[in-house]
Enzyme design. Structure first.
Site, PDB file in Angstrom:
ATOM      1  CD  GLU A 260      -2.577   1.366   2.610  1.00 22.37           C
ATOM      2  OE1 GLU A 260      -2.863   2.499   3.053  1.00 22.37           O
ATOM      3  OE2 GLU A 260      -2.923   0.298   3.178  1.00 22.37           O
TER       4      GLU A 260
ATOM      5  CE  LYS B 106      -6.281   3.083   6.801  1.00 21.73           C
ATOM      6  NZ  LYS B 106      -5.379   3.893   5.946  1.00 21.73           N
TER       7      LYS B 106
ATOM      8  NE  ARG C 206       0.011   8.700   6.153  1.00 21.88           N
ATOM      9  CZ  ARG C 206      -0.024   8.303   7.420  1.00 21.88           C
ATOM     10  NH1 ARG C 206       1.089   8.351   8.141  1.00 21.88           N
ATOM     11  NH2 ARG C 206      -1.131   7.865   7.964  1.00 21.88           N
TER      12      ARG C 206
ATOM     13  CB  THR D  60      -2.678   8.461   2.767  1.00 26.55           C
ATOM     14  OG1 THR D  60      -2.077   7.462   3.584  1.00 26.55           O
ATOM     15  CG2 THR D  60      -2.933   9.694   3.639  1.00 26.55           C
TER      16      THR D  60
END
Length: 212
Positions: free
Chosen positions: A43, A131, A47, A71
């Site tokens: 993943e 999630k 960021r 993210t």
């Protein structure tokens, strides 16, 4: 929508390495190390500015690795991730704009939730895999167990504060498909090209979750 085949892939992995890459030049080597040591998945989180290019390079080098973008906060990031070759999208929260965009365009997404209202929003849209984030800060395993009481049909991917000492507690909950793990390949280890430590973490993680 997340299909059963993808759920099975995640369940077989049990842990999804959550990765922040600062330099796309490190991406291919990182996934090579993960794959060679039992975790053919990543993943790549948005960021850092290197996320999109990292995904593109990984996909070109490893067509069969399970690769997702994490993210993801905006539609623009969704488009960048999909164009780069991400198999699916993971968001830290439940943003209706992003979620609906993915649904409308046939893009697989696992949105973030940490309370009953957000689960109901997900179910209303036909989403069955979410999630749970930030897992430990949101009540940990006890909160997971509380949530799956009234929402037994939901599948969860807890992330945030997961580590070797508690990952099996989460995986013991039947509705938990897999956990996100940032300890396997830390940003510092990647930046320092500490491939031996990352390889060791991947091997130990695989050994640990074999009991699932």
């Amino acid at each position: 929508m997340i299909n059963n085949a993808l759920i099975d892939q995640l369940a077989a992995l049990a842990v999804m390495p959550v990765i922040q890459i600062e330099n796309a030049d490190d991406a291919v080597k990182l996934v090579e190390v993960l794959s060679d040591n039992g975790l053919p998945a990543a993943e790549i989180t948005f960021r850092s500015a290197a996320a999109g290019e990292s995904i593109r390079r990984i996909r070109a080098a490893f067509p069969n690795v399970l690769l997702c973008a994490g993210t993801v906060l905006t539609i623009a990031q969704v488009d960048e991730a999909v164009a780069a070759g991400a198999d699916f999208i993971i968001s830290p929260g439940f943003n209706p704009t992003t979620v609906n965009y993915c649904i409308d365009n046939g893009i697989k997404i696992i949105p973030g939730i940490n309370n009953p209202s957000q689960i109901e929003q997900a179910l209303e849209l036909g989403i069955k895999v979410v999630k749970f984030f930030p897992a430990e800060a949101s009540g940990g395993v006890n909160m997971v167990k509380a949530l799956v009481g009234p929402y037994s049909q939901i599948k969860l991917m807890p992330t945030g504060g997961i580590k070797p000492s508690n990952v099996m507690d989460y995986l013991a909950v039947p509705q938990v498909v897999a956990c996100g793990g940032s300890w396997i390949a830390t940003t510092a280890a990647i930046t320092n090209n500490d491939w031996d430590t990352i390889a060791k973490n991947a091997r130990e993680t695989c050994q640990l979750v074999q009991a699932k």
